[in-house]
Design a protein around this motif. Structure first.
Motif, PDB file in Angstrom:
ATOM      1  N   SER A   9      40.052  45.383  51.305  1.00 26.87           N
ATOM      2  CA  SER A   9      40.286  43.775  51.167  1.00 26.87           C
ATOM      3  C   SER A   9      39.176  43.418  49.854  1.00 26.87           C
ATOM      4  N   ILE A  10      38.133  44.213  49.728  1.00 29.84           N
ATOM      5  CA  ILE A  10      37.190  43.976  48.500  1.00 29.84           C
ATOM      6  C   ILE A  10      38.114  44.435  47.124  1.00 29.84           C
ATOM      7  N   LEU A  11      38.996  45.446  47.169  1.00 24.31           N
ATOM      8  CA  LEU A  11      39.705  45.833  46.019  1.00 24.31           C
ATOM      9  C   LEU A  11      40.907  44.732  45.610  1.00 24.31           C
ATOM     10  N   CYS A  12      41.558  43.963  46.953  1.00 26.48           N
ATOM     11  CA  CYS A  12      42.479  43.122  46.568  1.00 26.48           C
ATOM     12  C   CYS A  12      41.748  41.897  46.108  1.00 26.48           C
ATOM     13  N   LEU A  13      40.788  41.493  46.608  1.00 27.15           N
ATOM     14  CA  LEU A  13      40.038  40.321  46.204  1.00 27.15           C
ATOM     15  C   LEU A  13      39.345  40.414  44.705  1.00 27.15           C
ATOM     16  N   THR A  14      38.920  41.708  44.391  1.00 26.53           N
ATOM     17  CA  THR A  14      38.634  41.778  42.987  1.00 26.53           C
ATOM     18  C   THR A  14      39.887  41.893  42.090  1.00 26.53           C
ATOM     19  N   THR A  15      41.057  42.387  42.348  1.00 25.70           N
ATOM     20  CA  THR A  15      42.278  42.505  41.519  1.00 25.70           C
ATOM     21  C   THR A  15      42.725  41.105  41.341  1.00 25.70           C
ATOM     22  N   PHE A  16      42.578  40.259  42.252  1.00 32.76           N
ATOM     23  CA  PHE A  16      43.137  38.699  42.350  1.00 32.76           C
ATOM     24  C   PHE A  16      42.132  38.106  41.516  1.00 32.76           C
ATOM     25  N   LEU A  17      40.916  38.148  41.582  1.00 32.98           N
ATOM     26  CA  LEU A  17      39.833  37.490  40.792  1.00 32.98           C
ATOM     27  C   LEU A  17      40.313  37.901  39.125  1.00 32.98           C
ATOM     28  N   VAL A  18      40.359  39.069  39.015  1.00 29.56           N
ATOM     29  CA  VAL A  18      40.633  39.666  37.520  1.00 29.56           C
ATOM     30  C   VAL A  18      41.868  38.937  37.079  1.00 29.56           C
ATOM     31  N   ILE A  19      42.890  39.245  37.727  1.00 24.46           N
ATOM     32  CA  ILE A  19      44.289  38.613  37.359  1.00 24.46           C
ATOM     33  C   ILE A  19      44.317  37.013  37.153  1.00 24.46           C
ATOM     34  N   GLY A  20      43.568  36.533  38.081  1.00 27.45           N
ATOM     35  CA  GLY A  20      43.358  35.120  37.974  1.00 27.45           C
ATOM     36  C   GLY A  20      42.669  34.740  36.758  1.00 27.45           C
TER      37      GLY A  20
END
Length: 66
Positions: A9-20
């Protein structure tokens, strides 16, 4: 199991923030590299500054392409 779920979940959240904020990340990278390149031309220690700029590019490339 809980640790794996938390890590994913931390990996997905971080990826989402970077892509955003990819445009901002790219702009900051460009600014840092252009600043390093201009300081390289003006400074009297081009080897050290070139190594710093190369290290920055490697860190950026490895974090996004691996």
């Amino acid at each position: 199991m809980m640790t794996t779920i938390l890590a994913l979940s931390i990996l997905c959240l971080t990826t989402f923030l970077v892509i955003g904020n990819l445009r901002m990340v790219a702009q900051d990278t460009f600014d840092a590299l252009s600043s390093a390149a201009s300081k390289l031309r003006q400074g009297n220690n081009p080897g050290g500054k070139l190594a710093f700029a190369t290290l920055w590019v490697l860190i950026f490339a490895l974090s996004y392409f691996l």
